[in-house]
Design a protein around this motif. Structure first.
Motif, PDB file in Angstrom:
ATOM      1  N   GLY A  73      -9.151   7.062   8.612  1.00 21.34           N
ATOM      2  CA  GLY A  73      -7.891   6.703   8.524  1.00 21.34           C
ATOM      3  C   GLY A  73      -7.165   6.869   7.090  1.00 21.34           C
ATOM      4  O   GLY A  73      -7.875   7.641   6.189  1.00 21.34           O
ATOM      5  N   GLU A  89       2.382 -12.901   2.550  1.00 24.31           N
ATOM      6  CA  GLU A  89       1.807 -12.129   3.775  1.00 24.31           C
ATOM      7  C   GLU A  89       0.419 -11.665   3.746  1.00 24.31           C
ATOM      8  O   GLU A  89      -0.196 -11.817   4.425  1.00 24.31           O
ATOM      9  CB  GLU A  89       2.898 -10.966   4.036  1.00 24.31           C
ATOM     10  CG  GLU A  89       4.280 -11.245   4.567  1.00 24.31           C
ATOM     11  CD  GLU A  89       5.151  -9.796   4.778  1.00 24.31           C
ATOM     12  OE1 GLU A  89       5.478  -9.712   5.867  1.00 24.31           O
ATOM     13  OE2 GLU A  89       5.277  -9.038   3.915  1.00 24.31           O
ATOM     14  N   VAL A  93      -2.789 -12.699   5.917  1.00 26.14           N
ATOM     15  CA  VAL A  93      -3.758 -11.787   6.414  1.00 26.14           C
ATOM     16  C   VAL A  93      -5.077 -12.114   5.942  1.00 26.14           C
ATOM     17  O   VAL A  93      -5.994 -12.230   6.871  1.00 26.14           O
ATOM     18  CB  VAL A  93      -3.418 -10.348   6.053  1.00 26.14           C
ATOM     19  CG1 VAL A  93      -4.529  -9.420   6.320  1.00 26.14           C
ATOM     20  CG2 VAL A  93      -2.017  -9.815   7.043  1.00 26.14           C
TER      21      VAL A  93
END
Ligand code: HEM
Length: 128
Positions: A73, A89, A93
């Protein structure tokens, strides 16, 4: 003296199959976590893209913990640039990852090892 677990982190995560199950759980948690779900739910709209991201997450975790898999990726800044991900955030996660590891009965040292890797990557993803 501290005792060290001689097993690779990859093996302690359950190898290829364990990591696949863990990633599915992490994705599921992101999709329902009110703090981050708006980031992840759109990925579900395109099943080809979803499979690609899922595969990349599995490869990333596997290759980064000592497995034979190769990550194909994007690098972390490229994958997250333009999202303006906040520190808050990011912590959510990480919480989802730790909760998924608890569900899979992973031990404290293994959780700490993953936490260390996740935390060391923070600057490559937040506020980009
Ligand atoms: C430990 C922290 C994290 C790791 C290891 C990580 C890893 C990854 C990887 C490997 C991919 C796949 C890249 C590709 O398909 O080429 C990805 C995609 C993605 N990440 Fe993260 N990530 C992390 C944190 C976050 C956070 C905090 C957010 C937002 C709240 C986020 C949002 C996304 C999104 C939305 C995608 C999909 C992008 C797309 O649709 O192509 N990630 N991440």
């Amino acid at each position: 003296m501290e005792t060290q677990n001689p097993e690779t982190l990859y093996n302690r995560l359950g190898g290829a199959r364990g990591i696949e199950a863990l990633v599915d759980d992490i994705i599921e948690r992101h999709m329902t976590n009110p703090a981050v779900k708006s980031r992840f739910l759109p990925i579900k709209d395109d099943s080809v893209h979803f499979s690609e991201v899922r595969k990349n997450l599995i490869e990333f975790l596997a290759s980064g913990t000592g497995g034979p898999e190769r990550y194909t990726g994007k690098d972390m800044p490229a994958a997250h640039r333009g999202m303006n991900i906040s520190e808050g955030e990011y912590m959510h996660v990480i919480d989802d990852i730790m909760a998924a590891m608890d569900k899979h009965h992973m031990d404290e040292q293994t959780k700490k090892d993953v936490l260390f890797i996740a935390y060391s990557l923070k600057e490559t993803m937040v506020n980009l």
